[in-house]
Design an enzyme around this catalytic site. Sequence first.
Site, PDB file in Angstrom:
ATOM      1  N   PHE A 113       2.163  10.288   4.262  1.00 37.19           N
ATOM      2  CA  PHE A 113       2.132  11.682   3.839  1.00 37.19           C
ATOM      3  C   PHE A 113       1.799  12.557   5.054  1.00 37.19           C
ATOM      4  O   PHE A 113       1.382  12.061   6.098  1.00 37.19           O
ATOM      5  CB  PHE A 113       1.124  11.897   2.710  1.00 37.19           C
ATOM      6  CG  PHE A 113      -0.304  11.561   3.059  1.00 37.19           C
ATOM      7  CD1 PHE A 113      -1.112  12.502   3.667  1.00 37.19           C
ATOM      8  CD2 PHE A 113      -0.849  10.317   2.767  1.00 37.19           C
ATOM      9  CE1 PHE A 113      -2.424  12.222   3.986  1.00 37.19           C
ATOM     10  CE2 PHE A 113      -2.163  10.007   3.072  1.00 37.19           C
ATOM     11  CZ  PHE A 113      -2.956  10.968   3.699  1.00 37.19           C
ATOM     12  N   ASP A 134      -1.382   5.729  -4.101  1.00 43.98           N
ATOM     13  CA  ASP A 134      -2.444   6.635  -3.682  1.00 43.98           C
ATOM     14  C   ASP A 134      -2.319   7.025  -2.219  1.00 43.98           C
ATOM     15  O   ASP A 134      -2.333   8.197  -1.895  1.00 43.98           O
ATOM     16  CB  ASP A 134      -3.840   6.056  -3.919  1.00 43.98           C
ATOM     17  CG  ASP A 134      -4.450   6.585  -5.204  1.00 43.98           C
ATOM     18  OD1 ASP A 134      -4.489   7.811  -5.378  1.00 43.98           O
ATOM     19  OD2 ASP A 134      -4.873   5.776  -6.039  1.00 43.98           O
ATOM     20  N   ASP A 135      -2.214   6.071  -1.338  1.00 38.15           N
ATOM     21  CA  ASP A 135      -2.245   6.424   0.078  1.00 38.15           C
ATOM     22  C   ASP A 135      -0.980   7.143   0.524  1.00 38.15           C
ATOM     23  O   ASP A 135      -1.055   8.158   1.210  1.00 38.15           O
ATOM     24  CB  ASP A 135      -2.460   5.166   0.925  1.00 38.15           C
ATOM     25  CG  ASP A 135      -3.893   4.656   0.820  1.00 38.15           C
ATOM     26  OD1 ASP A 135      -4.754   5.456   0.434  1.00 38.15           O
ATOM     27  OD2 ASP A 135      -4.132   3.483   1.097  1.00 38.15           O
ATOM     28  N   HIS A 136       0.162   6.627   0.192  1.00 41.27           N
ATOM     29  CA  HIS A 136       1.426   7.220   0.623  1.00 41.27           C
ATOM     30  C   HIS A 136       2.425   7.054  -0.519  1.00 41.27           C
ATOM     31  O   HIS A 136       2.819   5.939  -0.820  1.00 41.27           O
ATOM     32  CB  HIS A 136       1.972   6.522   1.876  1.00 41.27           C
ATOM     33  CG  HIS A 136       0.930   6.257   2.918  1.00 41.27           C
ATOM     34  ND1 HIS A 136       0.290   7.254   3.585  1.00 41.27           N
ATOM     35  CD2 HIS A 136       0.406   5.097   3.386  1.00 41.27           C
ATOM     36  CE1 HIS A 136      -0.587   6.711   4.442  1.00 41.27           C
ATOM     37  NE2 HIS A 136      -0.532   5.415   4.327  1.00 41.27           N
ATOM     38  N   THR A 157       0.836  -1.199   0.000  1.00 40.77           N
ATOM     39  CA  THR A 157       0.000   0.000   0.000  1.00 40.77           C
ATOM     40  C   THR A 157       0.870   1.249   0.000  1.00 40.77           C
ATOM     41  O   THR A 157       0.490   2.297  -0.491  1.00 40.77           O
ATOM     42  CB  THR A 157      -0.952  -0.002   1.203  1.00 40.77           C
ATOM     43  OG1 THR A 157      -1.793  -1.151   1.109  1.00 40.77           O
ATOM     44  CG2 THR A 157      -1.824   1.245   1.220  1.00 40.77           C
TER      45      THR A 157
END
Length: 559
Positions: free
Chosen positions: A46, A143-145, A40
Amino acid sequence: GDREHLAAVDPMQPAVQRVLLACLEQWLRDHPATRVVRFTSMFYNFSWFWGAEHAKLRDVYSDWGDYAMTVSPRALTLFEKKYGYRLTAEDFVNGGLYNSTHNAPSRRYRDYVAFIHDFVIAFGRQCIDLVHRHGKLAYVFYDDHWIGVEPSSPRFREFGFDGLIKCVFNAFEVRLCAHATGVQTHELRLHPYLFPTGLKGEPTFKAGGNPTLDAKNFWIDARRGLVRAPIDRIGLGGYLSLVEPFPDFQEYIAGLAREFRLLKSFHAGDKPWTAPGQVAILTAWGDLRAWTCSGHFTKGVVLYDVLEALAGLAVDVTFLSFDDLVTRGVPRGVKVILNAGRAGTAWSGGHYWDDPRVEAILTQFVQRGGGLVGIGEPSARPRPGRHFRLAQVLGVDRDTGDRVANGKYRYDVPAVPAAAHFITADVSVPLDLGPETDGIYVLGGGPRVLAERDGAPRLAVQAFGRGRSVYLSGFRFTAENTRLLHRALFWAAGQEGRWGAWQSANVRTEATWFAKAGKLVVINNAGEPQETVVTLGDGRTTRTVRLEAHGIAILDVTG
């Protein structure tokens, strides 16, 4: 509650790395049937500073692309050892701006970003090699980090990932995924997610929701990018059981998948037709932030709207940084340079305009026949008497209040915009450019103002030497504005004589031609039925096409 508390760890510590690798090794042994391991993220979050003590200020600061959460004593020590100078707290606090991706980065901060890339790639490769030794594939979810995992970076291939997964709402996110090099598989995670509610809490797979309509609307946005760039796989995420009460959703997704496979087959060994010459987007980040600014679509960032418009057009788009420009000049094949954004941002350029070589290179580029499109506050870097560094090229500048005693040139505006110019030929409704830059004025009789509001130009064009410039005071992504931008690019490039080839007359529809397959793809980007006339490659022959709401038509057409 009774769950284990979570705490941040510093992945640069050798002891932490040994623990992480051991945990991954054990997990791989415990899951022999798993064939694909999805990361992920890699090692960092972030930045997201919560305002729990402020009832009306939930997000004190958040940015998906800054590197503040990577800072640690060990990182700073290793950085100083490698680069020979010491970073300070202000290098990261940055006057309270925390190096948001939207702000023009300093040279010291760019060095730190490169330093973190070195570490994330080196340690990340150890994790991926471990996955491969267990006979599994390694994918990353962008997307997430995404700190240190930047798919547009030329170093992304060094990770050794087998695939990239990108969650998409829009066409520019499709282009971002397709743009990445160094992976075999490019996969999209479509919306709506299989959750009871959407990201904003609206009902989806529950009473009051309409997931089929949601899927159609998300699909027509993403599809604009899919016809322009190849993607290998699509999928949905969430709880599959939620779709059981929605047979119409199941049926629509099945049809959507067939449509995707057909479009994918057209890309095999072929590229869709594009207009001659490249359009270069000039920003402080260049290709490192290709097809994005920071995360998903953010309102108020004009370049996002521009990217969304470009993502579905038959235009060859490249991304250029100011460093690239100074080092290598304007790349061969570039016909138009586009600079868009607010003053001081990474997108307009900020302090990068302090280098006089930038202004000289771009002025010469247009003088010799190139095109310049400026939106918002292009080339903004105030100095006495000037706000835009390329004001002479654009023919307009911005008054921020210091010219109250100065007179302003009186210009004429055409009474009928559609008949005024090639760029406005398809304008049939009042221009809606979104939030616009105020205080714009023309420098003299050179520019031609095609649209204005309250005595200020909104759309102006100018011949400059052998080249041309176009200025827009703002830009909002709409079908009408997308056509306006498309025409502006053709005019700036001096290519209006070639306009019409593989073009759809109805602005709510778009056409794409695949030469080798002999297929003309016409898509309806609206939720209502549309009819359009498509001009073929000879510029004369036409086809009339009728499209259902959200629909697509595929015609057999030879060049």
